[in-house]
Design an enzyme around this catalytic site. Structure first.
Site, PDB file in Angstrom:
ATOM      1  N   HIS A 139     -69.998 -15.420  36.977  1.00  0.00           N
ATOM      2  CA  HIS A 139     -69.075 -14.486  37.653  1.00  0.00           C
ATOM      3  C   HIS A 139     -69.421 -14.295  39.138  1.00  0.00           C
ATOM      4  O   HIS A 139     -70.021 -13.312  39.547  1.00  0.00           O
ATOM      5  CB  HIS A 139     -68.915 -13.164  36.907  1.00  0.00           C
ATOM      6  N   ASN A 171     -70.082 -11.050  41.612  1.00  0.00           N
ATOM      7  CA  ASN A 171     -70.460  -9.867  40.845  1.00  0.00           C
ATOM      8  C   ASN A 171     -71.912  -9.924  40.413  1.00  0.00           C
ATOM      9  O   ASN A 171     -72.373 -10.933  39.883  1.00  0.00           O
ATOM     10  CB  ASN A 171     -69.559  -9.694  39.618  1.00  0.00           C
ATOM     11  N   HIS A 196     -62.996  -6.956  39.368  1.00  0.00           N
ATOM     12  CA  HIS A 196     -64.273  -7.590  39.716  1.00  0.00           C
ATOM     13  C   HIS A 196     -64.207  -8.284  41.071  1.00  0.00           C
ATOM     14  O   HIS A 196     -65.194  -8.294  41.814  1.00  0.00           O
ATOM     15  CB  HIS A 196     -64.666  -8.612  38.640  1.00  0.00           C
ATOM     16  N   ASP A 237     -64.990 -12.779  30.765  1.00  0.00           N
ATOM     17  CA  ASP A 237     -66.006 -11.741  30.510  1.00  0.00           C
ATOM     18  C   ASP A 237     -65.419 -10.663  29.607  1.00  0.00           C
ATOM     19  O   ASP A 237     -65.721  -9.474  29.723  1.00  0.00           O
ATOM     20  CB  ASP A 237     -66.511 -11.140  31.826  1.00  0.00           C
ATOM     21  N   LEU A 244     -68.574  -1.018  36.016  1.00  0.00           N
ATOM     22  CA  LEU A 244     -67.699  -1.898  35.255  1.00  0.00           C
ATOM     23  C   LEU A 244     -68.485  -2.469  34.077  1.00  0.00           C
ATOM     24  O   LEU A 244     -69.662  -2.806  34.206  1.00  0.00           O
ATOM     25  CB  LEU A 244     -67.201  -3.053  36.124  1.00  0.00           C
ATOM     26  N   ALA A 245     -67.824  -2.576  32.933  1.00  0.00           N
ATOM     27  CA  ALA A 245     -68.492  -3.066  31.723  1.00  0.00           C
ATOM     28  C   ALA A 245     -67.660  -4.179  31.111  1.00  0.00           C
ATOM     29  O   ALA A 245     -66.877  -3.978  30.186  1.00  0.00           O
ATOM     30  CB  ALA A 245     -68.698  -1.932  30.726  1.00  0.00           C
ATOM     31  N   GLY A 246     -67.807  -5.390  31.672  1.00  0.00           N
ATOM     32  CA  GLY A 246     -66.984  -6.496  31.220  1.00  0.00           C
ATOM     33  C   GLY A 246     -65.546  -6.292  31.650  1.00  0.00           C
ATOM     34  O   GLY A 246     -65.254  -5.505  32.559  1.00  0.00           O
TER      35      GLY A 246
END
Length: 378
Positions: free
Chosen positions: A213, A216, A248, A271, A304-306
């Site tokens: 990613h 990020n 993201h 993700d 952020l969580a996925g």
């Protein structure tokens, strides 16, 4: 799997390189494409819309209400497969984020069993961590971040897991150990890292081949220090994953990556967490709760969580937000990740796997086939 050959007539077919019309796709009993021709039997099924290669996602944490970390089982992989097939994914890398060794072993056992049982689309396993950088941990659990040890190496050395990926921080894993992983058949990705450019470059020279990613959870580009981001952009050989969800990464940063990288070296990833393909709006992650607001997932600790992104959504975003040609956006979601993985995907060709999806004019998935078997019909 059906035990006889069958034929579809694709009104329009993008084979990975060219757009064709009224193509008869004949598939054998083993799920391989026998021929692509202009003529077909009278009883052949006609597919109205655009047939394209199935999408390949190298970073999938969950789907259908199931999260791989929370339940590393064949049942979870089956739910993930079914959920993501609805959005065009015909091949995926189940992804386990930083966790205890026991959970890693359970995940490996689940992937091994799923491959023996031919769970559709399971290509291997992606261990995202635990050898990461605490300052760039993102939503990963810091108490489980640790150096590489013989316990993890024993898992990475297994030969029954299909394609193996490990995301690590190069400041915490030596070039010698990266070479060791590559020699074990592991695709080493760099991510969740605060490394400087020299350290990242040394990891690439040792055999790392991808950045997880891009942008990020990695050290940024500065005027006098390239960091992880600058090293990723300047490397012509390394692949970069991109979470094209607008949370993201912004459209401008995505366009910059496409300008900087050679064609074929930027691939779309999701993700995705458990809520994709589910009506649920929250889920537990270790001792936290992750909540969905629209298509944004946020932990109760603020980060952020996925993502709540699916692969065909990523294709639409690249095409509509960044002006990427539709067929190139499709390659970013099929051919390029297949090339990174060394997987026979991303093309519809004689002798190839019959992994394909059917799209309507709005770029929504109306059907999906994995090795010739229909796994989703709208």
């Amino acid at each position: 799997m059906e035990d006889v050959a069958r034929t579809f007539i694709a009104e329009q077919l993008f084979d990975g390189e060219n757009l064709r019309t009224d193509v008869a796709v004949r598939i054998d009993a083993d799920g391989r494409i026998l021929s692509l021709a202009a003529e077909a039997p009278a009883d052949a099924r006609r597919l109205q819309g655009l047939v394209v290669p199935g999408l390949v996602d190298v970073q999938v944490n969950g789907g259908g209400g199931a999260l791989f970390n929370n339940d590393p089982s064949v049942g979870t992989l089956q739910r993930m497969s079914a959920a993501h097939a609805r959005f065009g994914t015909t091949g995926f890398m189940p992804t386990l984020i930083t966790d205890q060794v026991a959970v890693m072993r359970a995940a490996a056992e689940a992937v091994s069993a799923a491959r023996r049982e031919s769970v559709p689309g399971v290509l291997g396993v992606h261990f995202e961590g635990p050898h990461l950088s605490a300052p760039k941990k993102g939503t990963h659990e810091e108490r489980f971040i640790r150096p590489l040890s013989d316990e993890e190496l024993e898992i990475y050395a297994r030969d029954d897991l299909g394609i193996k990926m490990v995301t690590l921080a190069p400041e915490n894993v030596s070039p010698a150990d990266i070479r060791r992983l590559v020699d074990l058949g592991v695709k080493v990705c760099l991510g969740h890292s605060n490394a400087d450019g020299a350290t990242a470059s040394a990891a690439l020279e040792a055999g790392a081949s991808c950045f997880t990613h891009l942008y990020n959870a990695m050290s940024p580009l500065h005027s006098r220090e390239p960091g992880m981001v600058g090293t990723a952009l300047i490397s012509d050989e390394a692949w970069c994953g991109l979470i094209a969800d607008g949370h993201h990464v912004c459209a401008e940063a995505m366009r910059l990556a496409l300008k900087a990288k050679p064609r074929g070296k930027v691939m779309l990833v999701t993700d995705a967490m458990s809520l994709v393909g589910s009506d649920e709006t929250s889920f537990p992650l270790f001792d936290r709760v992750v909540t969905r607001d629209g298509d944004r997932l946020t932990s109760n600790t603020g980060e952020l969580a996925g993502s709540h992104l699916d692969m065909i959504g990523a294709v639409r975003n690249m095409h509509r937000w960044c002006g990427v040609d539709l067929f190139e956006a499709l390659r970013m979601a099929s051919l390029y990740p297949s090339q990174f993985l060394g997987f026979d995907g991303g093309r519809i060709a004689e002798g190839g796997r019959a992994d394909m999806i059917l799209l309507n004019d709005e770029l929504q998935v109306r059907g999906a086939w994995i090795s010739g078997r229909e796994v989703f019909a709208a």
